[in-house]
Design an enzyme around this catalytic site. Structure first.
Site, PDB file in Angstrom:
ATOM      1  N   LYS A 286      42.116  45.230  38.552  1.00  0.00           N
ATOM      2  CA  LYS A 286      41.272  46.482  38.546  1.00  0.00           C
ATOM      3  C   LYS A 286      41.677  47.016  39.824  1.00  0.00           C
ATOM      4  O   LYS A 286      41.681  48.354  39.867  1.00  0.00           O
ATOM      5  CB  LYS A 286      39.731  45.778  38.577  1.00  0.00           C
ATOM      6  CG  LYS A 286      38.681  47.031  38.572  1.00  0.00           C
ATOM      7  CD  LYS A 286      37.307  46.553  38.113  1.00  0.00           C
ATOM      8  CE  LYS A 286      36.937  45.358  38.561  1.00  0.00           C
ATOM      9  NZ  LYS A 286      36.897  45.040  40.135  1.00  0.00           N
TER      10      LYS A 286
ATOM     11  N   THR B 219      44.206  47.208  41.548  1.00  0.00           N
ATOM     12  CA  THR B 219      45.537  47.750  41.567  1.00  0.00           C
ATOM     13  C   THR B 219      45.389  49.070  40.770  1.00  0.00           C
ATOM     14  O   THR B 219      46.128  49.883  40.971  1.00  0.00           O
ATOM     15  CB  THR B 219      46.476  46.696  40.814  1.00  0.00           C
ATOM     16  OG1 THR B 219      46.625  45.403  41.811  1.00  0.00           O
ATOM     17  CG2 THR B 219      48.090  47.286  40.882  1.00  0.00           C
TER      18      THR B 219
ATOM     19  N   ARG C  93      35.822  48.775  47.884  1.00  0.00           N
ATOM     20  CA  ARG C  93      35.115  47.911  48.926  1.00  0.00           C
ATOM     21  C   ARG C  93      35.747  47.176  49.879  1.00  0.00           C
ATOM     22  O   ARG C  93      37.180  47.172  49.854  1.00  0.00           O
ATOM     23  CB  ARG C  93      34.321  46.840  48.156  1.00  0.00           C
ATOM     24  CG  ARG C  93      33.235  47.207  46.992  1.00  0.00           C
ATOM     25  CD  ARG C  93      32.795  46.162  46.013  1.00  0.00           C
ATOM     26  NE  ARG C  93      34.132  45.794  45.173  1.00  0.00           N
ATOM     27  CZ  ARG C  93      33.777  44.665  44.631  1.00  0.00           C
ATOM     28  NH1 ARG C  93      32.754  43.732  44.599  1.00  0.00           N
ATOM     29  NH2 ARG C  93      35.060  44.233  43.795  1.00  0.00           N
TER      30      ARG C  93
ATOM     31  N   LYS D 256      41.374  33.524  46.374  1.00  0.00           N
ATOM     32  CA  LYS D 256      41.898  35.033  46.109  1.00  0.00           C
ATOM     33  C   LYS D 256      43.147  35.375  47.008  1.00  0.00           C
ATOM     34  O   LYS D 256      44.207  36.050  46.293  1.00  0.00           O
ATOM     35  CB  LYS D 256      40.577  35.804  46.123  1.00  0.00           C
ATOM     36  CG  LYS D 256      41.097  37.114  45.490  1.00  0.00           C
ATOM     37  CD  LYS D 256      39.831  38.205  45.295  1.00  0.00           C
ATOM     38  CE  LYS D 256      40.311  39.269  44.623  1.00  0.00           C
ATOM     39  NZ  LYS D 256      38.960  40.218  44.475  1.00  0.00           N
TER      40      LYS D 256
ATOM     41  N   ALA E 172      29.832  41.538  43.310  1.00  0.00           N
ATOM     42  CA  ALA E 172      28.950  41.857  41.857  1.00  0.00           C
ATOM     43  C   ALA E 172      28.381  40.797  41.091  1.00  0.00           C
ATOM     44  O   ALA E 172      27.478  41.114  40.555  1.00  0.00           O
ATOM     45  CB  ALA E 172      29.942  42.540  40.867  1.00  0.00           C
TER      46      ALA E 172
ATOM     47  N   PHE F  61      34.010  43.082  39.274  1.00  0.00           N
ATOM     48  CA  PHE F  61      34.271  42.253  38.103  1.00  0.00           C
ATOM     49  C   PHE F  61      34.045  42.956  36.703  1.00  0.00           C
ATOM     50  O   PHE F  61      34.576  44.147  36.882  1.00  0.00           O
ATOM     51  CB  PHE F  61      33.247  40.943  38.211  1.00  0.00           C
ATOM     52  CG  PHE F  61      33.172  40.269  39.226  1.00  0.00           C
ATOM     53  CD1 PHE F  61      34.332  39.442  39.493  1.00  0.00           C
ATOM     54  CD2 PHE F  61      32.255  39.753  40.240  1.00  0.00           C
ATOM     55  CE1 PHE F  61      34.738  38.444  40.470  1.00  0.00           C
ATOM     56  CE2 PHE F  61      32.501  38.928  41.218  1.00  0.00           C
ATOM     57  CZ  PHE F  61      33.444  38.305  41.292  1.00  0.00           C
TER      58      PHE F  61
ATOM     59  N   PHE G 220      52.393  43.774  31.724  1.00  0.00           N
ATOM     60  CA  PHE G 220      53.015  42.688  32.399  1.00  0.00           C
ATOM     61  C   PHE G 220      54.441  42.403  31.792  1.00  0.00           C
ATOM     62  O   PHE G 220      54.414  42.732  30.369  1.00  0.00           O
ATOM     63  CB  PHE G 220      52.233  41.427  32.411  1.00  0.00           C
ATOM     64  CG  PHE G 220      51.377  41.373  33.330  1.00  0.00           C
ATOM     65  CD1 PHE G 220      51.408  40.610  34.508  1.00  0.00           C
ATOM     66  CD2 PHE G 220      49.951  42.031  33.240  1.00  0.00           C
ATOM     67  CE1 PHE G 220      50.243  40.761  35.516  1.00  0.00           C
ATOM     68  CE2 PHE G 220      49.140  41.998  34.164  1.00  0.00           C
ATOM     69  CZ  PHE G 220      48.928  41.331  35.534  1.00  0.00           C
TER      70      PHE G 220
ATOM     71  N   TRP H 265      51.299  48.445  39.080  1.00  0.00           N
ATOM     72  CA  TRP H 265      51.735  47.310  40.291  1.00  0.00           C
ATOM     73  C   TRP H 265      53.405  47.503  40.428  1.00  0.00           C
ATOM     74  O   TRP H 265      53.638  47.393  41.217  1.00  0.00           O
ATOM     75  CB  TRP H 265      51.443  46.231  39.201  1.00  0.00           C
ATOM     76  CG  TRP H 265      51.683  44.959  40.274  1.00  0.00           C
ATOM     77  CD1 TRP H 265      51.191  44.300  41.221  1.00  0.00           C
ATOM     78  CD2 TRP H 265      53.211  44.325  40.417  1.00  0.00           C
ATOM     79  NE1 TRP H 265      51.747  43.050  41.684  1.00  0.00           N
ATOM     80  CE2 TRP H 265      52.960  43.326  41.336  1.00  0.00           C
ATOM     81  CE3 TRP H 265      54.468  44.356  39.594  1.00  0.00           C
ATOM     82  CZ2 TRP H 265      54.209  42.442  41.548  1.00  0.00           C
ATOM     83  CZ3 TRP H 265      55.642  43.414  40.022  1.00  0.00           C
ATOM     84  CH2 TRP H 265      55.193  42.443  40.953  1.00  0.00           C
TER      85      TRP H 265
END
Length: 560
Positions: free
Chosen positions: A75, A77, A98, A109, A277, A305, A385, A413
């Site tokens: 998200k 990215t 954020r 993460k 979130a 999220f 991907f 990406w």
């Protein structure tokens, strides 16, 4: 010979950043409105709003996602890549995100500044201490905690019932040992013995207040409304009663200013505030969002999220308090994540599975339906991907078209802004149609139970709520205090529409159990906790921190 794909941090460290003064000039910020934090990051003075007050706002594009999975969705990215792509096709676009929390950075993460060729930089600074906002929020929160115990120690004229102190200390780190503690041990000189606990800084109401305030005086007033405890007669006691909200605001007078950085392609980015979130409202600050709307023609921002959590709170909480009117929503999905929602194990995601993809599409379909209920046009962004097959891409594209929703492949990406140009053009086309009819999903004046049932039935697809006895008592207490006419902030697992993280896809015939209800009176919302959401997470068996290091030249490795 196969070339090694560089890591996110290696890509970021090779970035050709412009001095932040050039980025500021690029988006119309004057020199005397910029407060430097080194060469590549700065805060923006709130005085800028006086100069820009009559300037027309740009268009607000919200980026959200399907329910997150261990496969990842991308998200942030996509948000960064879309902002870069909009600038590549000639639009004046900004990004608002954020701030990362140190807890997840060192936990599971790793870094949280986008990925690949769609990152915000300097990523090491952003992921670590940045401009000190997290530390300021931690200090303001803990000043209030210290004031509570100090007041009790020196006579307790407010008659605080130490058994009913609801304010907790915070730390911006995952540390499970601090969830439940005892303070005041060691004898009379150290105060009175009582139970206490720590939450992670991003779960602090001070964080939520900073993100929902419109200016410094609004911040100070909201801090004063924080409900910290009840007295021996059951009456509420606030931070203002302890006379420390002014000092708390003083600690936050720099933190309230938004932070300006840039992307790998030198697109301006405002990064400010960082509530989660699943335990808070999951959005960057109103101030940063409003500033970006004044500075650009298009603002791309994100909510935490999936759309059922972050986007719902963005639209039902943040937009109300900020007077914001989104123009479009982009929902990020990946084929591998949708296959997980369709029942495929993470180890088998590299194999084509059209049946699982078709089944997992139910989650995306529901998230699209949810955003449409707010009156917003939607674009699905398929984050591509290398293992995605042509058959899978075709199936997902056709499924989206069957739902009448615009869809675009994005390769942000791997290719940065170039990989999102089609997505950017489709976003612009949606904005030019002007079909947004945004409205919240419920009325604030409704009862707490009705608001809860609306969220569960309309957004989660469930049958309603079950409220445990203790939670019902808490609801009645809020009604007695007149604190019930506020938006709802659901503290719920991010992995499922239900309160059971193992139920993926789009389950039916379920109820959500409300275990705890508490008010963030300063922030202006009611937190309704479902399953056991950890407001102080713990580190995993092998923390990301174990792979991080710094050499004699100060070069960081392993941050992501």
């Amino acid at each position: 010979m196969i070339n090694k794909v560089p890591s996110d941090i290696e890509i970021a460290q090779c970035a050709k950043m412009k001095p932040i003064t050039e980025i500021a000039e690029q988006c119309g910020i004057l020199d005397d409105e910029l407060e430097m934090y080194g060469k590549y990051k700065a805060k923006v003075s709130l005085d800028i709003f006086k100069r820009l007050k009559d300037k027309e706002d740009g268009k607000l594009v919200l980026v959200t996602a399907i329910s997150p999975t261990p496969a990842g969705e991308g998200k942030s990215t996509t948000t960064i890549g879309l902002g870069q792509a909009l600038n590549k096709i000639g639009k004046k676009a900004l990004i608002a995100l954020r701030e990362p929390s140190l807890g997840p950075v060192f936990g599971v993460k790793g870094g949280a500044a986008g990925g690949g060729y769609s990152q915000v930089v300097p990523m090491e600074d952003i992921n670590l201490h940045f401009t000190g906002d997290m530390h300021a929020i931690t200090a303001a929160n803990n000043l209030l905690s210290a004031a509570i115990d100090n007041h009790i120690n020196h006579g307790n004229t407010l008659r605080i019932d130490s058994r009913q102190i609801i304010w907790k200390r915070v730390l911006d780190m995952n540390d499970r040992a601090l969830r439940s503690v005892v303070v005041g041990m060691g004898g009379k000189a150290n105060g009175f013995l009582r139970e206490d606990g720590f939450t992670i800084t991003v779960a602090s109401e001070v964080m939520a207040i900073l993100c929902l305030s419109n200016d410094l005086m609004d911040l100070k007033e909201r801090l004063g409304k924080i409900l910290i405890a009840y007295d021996l007669d059951g009456n509420p006691i606030t931070a203002k009663d302890l006379k420390v909200n002014g000092a708390m605001a003083m600690l936050l007078k720099e933190a309230i200013k938004p932070n300006l950085v840039q992307t790998l392609e030198n697109t301006p980015a405002l990064i400010h505030g960082g509530p989660f979130a699943n335990i808070a409202h999951g959005c960057n600050s109103i101030i940063a969002t409003k500033l970006a709307l004044k500075l650009g023609d298009i603002l791309v921002t994100e909510a935490g999220f999936g759309a059922d959590l972050g986007a719902e709170k963005f639209l039902d909480i943040k937009c109300r308090y900020g007077g914001l009117k989104p123009s479009a929503v982009v929902i990020v999905a990946t084929i591998k994540a949708l296959k997980m929602h369709g029942g495929v194990k993470k180890t088998e995601l590299g194999t084509e599975n059209l049946e699982a993809l078709d089944k997992g599409f139910a989650n995306l379909r529901k998230q699209v339906e949810n955003m449409r209920k707010f009156g917003l046009p939607v674009l699905v962004a398929i984050n591509r991907f290398v293992n995605d097959t042509e058959a899978e891409i075709e199936l997902l594209t056709n499924k989206c078209k069957e739902e009448g929703v615009e869809v675009s492949l994005n390769e942000c990406w791997a290719k940065g802004g170039e990989g999102g140009e089609e997505m950017a053009r489709k976003v612009v086309a949606i904005l030019e149609k002007g079909e947004s009819n945004y409205k919240p999903i419920y009325e604030m004046e409704d009862t707490i139970l009705n608001k809860l049932n609306t969220i569960v039935k309309e957004i989660y697809g469930g049958d309603g709520v079950i409220v445990e006895d203790n939670a019902m008592k808490q609801i009645k207490k809020l009604e007695e205090l007149g604190l019930d006419k506020l938006p709802i902030c659901m503290a719920k697992t991010q992995f499922s529409f239900t309160d059971d993280a193992s139920k993926m896809g789009a389950p039916k015939d379920f109820k959500i159990t409300i275990k705890d209800v508490r008010v963030s009176a300063g922030a202006g919302f009611i937190i309704c906790q479902t399953s056991n959401i950890m407001i102080m997470p713990g580190l995993p068996k092998v923390p990301a921190a174990e792979k991080m290091d710094v050499d004699e030249n100060g070069v960081i490795t392993g941050l992501f």
